[in-house]
Motif scaffolding. Sequence first.
Motif, PDB file in Angstrom:
ATOM      1  N   ASN A 106       0.824  -1.210   0.000  1.00 51.39           N
ATOM      2  CA  ASN A 106       0.000   0.000   0.000  1.00 51.39           C
ATOM      3  C   ASN A 106       0.859   1.262   0.000  1.00 51.39           C
ATOM      4  N   SER A 107       1.954   1.255   0.768  1.00 51.08           N
ATOM      5  CA  SER A 107       2.841   2.421   0.768  1.00 51.08           C
ATOM      6  C   SER A 107       3.497   2.591  -0.594  1.00 51.08           C
ATOM      7  N   GLY A 108       3.831   1.475  -1.248  1.00 52.15           N
ATOM      8  CA  GLY A 108       4.395   1.549  -2.588  1.00 52.15           C
ATOM      9  C   GLY A 108       3.424   2.165  -3.577  1.00 52.15           C
ATOM     10  N   LEU A 109       2.150   1.823  -3.453  1.00 50.44           N
ATOM     11  CA  LEU A 109       1.130   2.405  -4.330  1.00 50.44           C
ATOM     12  C   LEU A 109       0.990   3.906  -4.098  1.00 50.44           C
ATOM     13  N   ASP A 139      -6.049   5.704   4.782  1.00 43.98           N
ATOM     14  CA  ASP A 139      -5.547   5.649   3.408  1.00 43.98           C
ATOM     15  C   ASP A 139      -6.683   5.493   2.403  1.00 43.98           C
ATOM     16  N   THR A 140      -7.614   4.595   2.690  1.00 46.79           N
ATOM     17  CA  THR A 140      -8.731   4.350   1.776  1.00 46.79           C
ATOM     18  C   THR A 140      -9.622   5.582   1.643  1.00 46.79           C
ATOM     19  N   LEU A 141      -9.964   6.199   2.781  1.00 52.62           N
ATOM     20  CA  LEU A 141     -10.828   7.386   2.752  1.00 52.62           C
ATOM     21  C   LEU A 141     -10.110   8.571   2.108  1.00 52.62           C
ATOM     22  N   TYR A 142      -8.831   8.735   2.429  1.00 56.54           N
ATOM     23  CA  TYR A 142      -8.062   9.843   1.883  1.00 56.54           C
ATOM     24  C   TYR A 142      -7.922   9.717   0.368  1.00 56.54           C
ATOM     25  N   THR A 143      -7.597   8.508  -0.092  1.00 60.23           N
ATOM     26  CA  THR A 143      -7.440   8.290  -1.532  1.00 60.23           C
ATOM     27  C   THR A 143      -8.759   8.492  -2.265  1.00 60.23           C
ATOM     28  N   ALA A 144      -9.846   7.991  -1.670  1.00 63.13           N
ATOM     29  CA  ALA A 144     -11.156   8.144  -2.309  1.00 63.13           C
ATOM     30  C   ALA A 144     -11.565   9.608  -2.403  1.00 63.13           C
ATOM     31  N   HIS A 145     -11.104  10.435  -1.438  1.00 67.53           N
ATOM     32  CA  HIS A 145     -11.484  11.847  -1.432  1.00 67.53           C
ATOM     33  C   HIS A 145     -10.554  12.698  -2.291  1.00 67.53           C
ATOM     34  N   ILE A 146      -9.244  12.480  -2.168  1.00 64.78           N
ATOM     35  CA  ILE A 146      -8.261  13.312  -2.850  1.00 64.78           C
ATOM     36  C   ILE A 146      -7.915  12.786  -4.242  1.00 64.78           C
ATOM     37  N   HIS A 147      -7.802  11.458  -4.372  1.00 60.74           N
ATOM     38  CA  HIS A 147      -7.431  10.850  -5.658  1.00 60.74           C
ATOM     39  C   HIS A 147      -8.458   9.782  -6.051  1.00 60.74           C
ATOM     40  N   PRO A 148      -9.683  10.176  -6.319  1.00 62.27           N
ATOM     41  CA  PRO A 148     -10.724   9.187  -6.637  1.00 62.27           C
ATOM     42  C   PRO A 148     -10.447   8.418  -7.923  1.00 62.27           C
ATOM     43  N   ASP A 149      -9.562   8.939  -8.767  1.00 60.57           N
ATOM     44  CA  ASP A 149      -9.234   8.241 -10.011  1.00 60.57           C
ATOM     45  C   ASP A 149      -8.318   7.045  -9.772  1.00 60.57           C
ATOM     46  N   GLN A 150      -7.664   6.987  -8.601  1.00 61.61           N
ATOM     47  CA  GLN A 150      -6.776   5.864  -8.282  1.00 61.61           C
ATOM     48  C   GLN A 150      -7.599   4.710  -7.701  1.00 61.61           C
ATOM     49  N   HIS A 194      -7.447   1.509  -8.217  1.00 59.90           N
ATOM     50  CA  HIS A 194      -6.702   0.318  -7.797  1.00 59.90           C
ATOM     51  C   HIS A 194      -6.150   0.497  -6.379  1.00 59.90           C
ATOM     52  N   ASN A 195      -5.739   1.735  -6.008  1.00 63.55           N
ATOM     53  CA  ASN A 195      -5.305   1.994  -4.636  1.00 63.55           C
ATOM     54  C   ASN A 195      -6.439   1.781  -3.645  1.00 63.55           C
ATOM     55  N   ILE A 196      -7.618   2.260  -4.015  1.00 62.22           N
ATOM     56  CA  ILE A 196      -8.775   2.145  -3.130  1.00 62.22           C
ATOM     57  C   ILE A 196      -9.164   0.688  -2.946  1.00 62.22           C
ATOM     58  N   HIS A 197      -9.239  -0.064  -4.038  1.00 65.29           N
ATOM     59  CA  HIS A 197      -9.616  -1.476  -3.950  1.00 65.29           C
ATOM     60  C   HIS A 197      -8.584  -2.282  -3.169  1.00 65.29           C
ATOM     61  N   TYR A 198      -7.316  -1.996  -3.405  1.00 68.40           N
ATOM     62  CA  TYR A 198      -6.258  -2.712  -2.692  1.00 68.40           C
ATOM     63  C   TYR A 198      -6.303  -2.388  -1.195  1.00 68.40           C
ATOM     64  N   LEU A 251      -9.016  -1.610   0.517  1.00 64.96           N
ATOM     65  CA  LEU A 251     -10.163  -2.323   1.073  1.00 64.96           C
ATOM     66  C   LEU A 251      -9.842  -3.800   1.288  1.00 64.96           C
ATOM     67  N   ILE A 252      -9.129  -4.411   0.341  1.00 65.23           N
ATOM     68  CA  ILE A 252      -8.722  -5.810   0.487  1.00 65.23           C
ATOM     69  C   ILE A 252      -7.766  -5.954   1.669  1.00 65.23           C
ATOM     70  N   SER A 253      -6.859  -4.997   1.831  1.00 67.10           N
ATOM     71  CA  SER A 253      -5.931  -5.027   2.967  1.00 67.10           C
ATOM     72  C   SER A 253      -6.675  -4.949   4.290  1.00 67.10           C
ATOM     73  N   LEU A 254      -7.697  -4.097   4.350  1.00 67.99           N
ATOM     74  CA  LEU A 254      -8.518  -4.005   5.559  1.00 67.99           C
ATOM     75  C   LEU A 254      -9.190  -5.330   5.871  1.00 67.99           C
ATOM     76  N   LEU A 255      -9.720  -5.975   4.845  1.00 71.16           N
ATOM     77  CA  LEU A 255     -10.399  -7.258   5.037  1.00 71.16           C
ATOM     78  C   LEU A 255      -9.426  -8.319   5.541  1.00 71.16           C
ATOM     79  N   ILE A 256      -8.240  -8.380   4.950  1.00 67.52           N
ATOM     80  CA  ILE A 256      -7.242  -9.367   5.369  1.00 67.52           C
ATOM     81  C   ILE A 256      -6.807  -9.113   6.803  1.00 67.52           C
ATOM     82  N   LEU A 257      -6.551  -7.853   7.141  1.00 64.24           N
ATOM     83  CA  LEU A 257      -6.152  -7.523   8.512  1.00 64.24           C
ATOM     84  C   LEU A 257      -7.232  -7.912   9.504  1.00 64.24           C
ATOM     85  N   PHE A 258      -8.470  -7.710   9.141  1.00 65.78           N
ATOM     86  CA  PHE A 258      -9.574  -8.065  10.038  1.00 65.78           C
ATOM     87  C   PHE A 258      -9.663  -9.583  10.229  1.00 65.78           C
TER      88      PHE A 258
END
Length: 248
Positions: free
Chosen positions: A37-40, A106-117, A119-123, A125-132
């Motif tokens: 995620n940091s790389g993205l 990260d997910t909320l910030y990207t969705a608000h500031i960079h909504p065109d990214q 793949h970052n948003i989806h990744y 969300l998947i990271s959140l699911l895995i962590l949970f």
Amino acid sequence: MKEGFSLLRWIGRIFRRFALWLYSIRHIFVALFVLVNSGLIFHTIYGLPIDLITIFNVKDYEQINHSFLTNAPYFMLGVFIALSSIGLFFRARISWMISFTLMIIDTLYTAHIHPDQTHNIHYGLISLLILFLVRRHFSRSSVAAGSIFALISVITLMLTSTYGALYFGDGFDPKITSLLTAFYYAIETMSTVGYGDIVPVSEPARLFTISVIVSGITVFATSATSVLGPVVHSGFERLVKGNTKKNE
């Protein structure tokens, strides 16, 4: 026939052992997954008009443009995610909490500031699911992990508060137009000092100020608990064990 059956059983045992081994090191895969995620984030920043050199070479704080305000907190968010993923390698509970919180930001910030990214948003969300799903696997606690948590939490809140003060600058009296003034107001509000020299007058600015005050109290209290908790707990255990041995 028996040889073929024995071979299948041997292969089955090897496969099960390999699967158990992979399951035992699943925290490493989770840490690497979160680290991506940091790389993205860094990849997104490098693709934007302003580069990282510009971010760290600002001479006139009065002339900071919108690209700087967008990229600087986003870059630091990527740094904090990378730092928190280090603790995941050691199955630290605090690092899991940090990573989960940062992934939400990260997910909320990207969705608000960079909504065109997308793949970052989806990744994210998947990271959140895995962590949970693997939350119970991260159960270790230490003073070092608690210190990292405290440092990242305070710096993250400081950057978020500074950026927010600039973003809602028109809603304050006097208006916040410089990074230095925004930083001053963030520290003043986080510490709940409140000198009254800068007052929120608009509703969004007041709601933002309330969120910073609540977050500041929560972060400082949680940080103190995470750092001092293990020390107090280990000292109490030694005290109890020492009294037990004396009684024996």
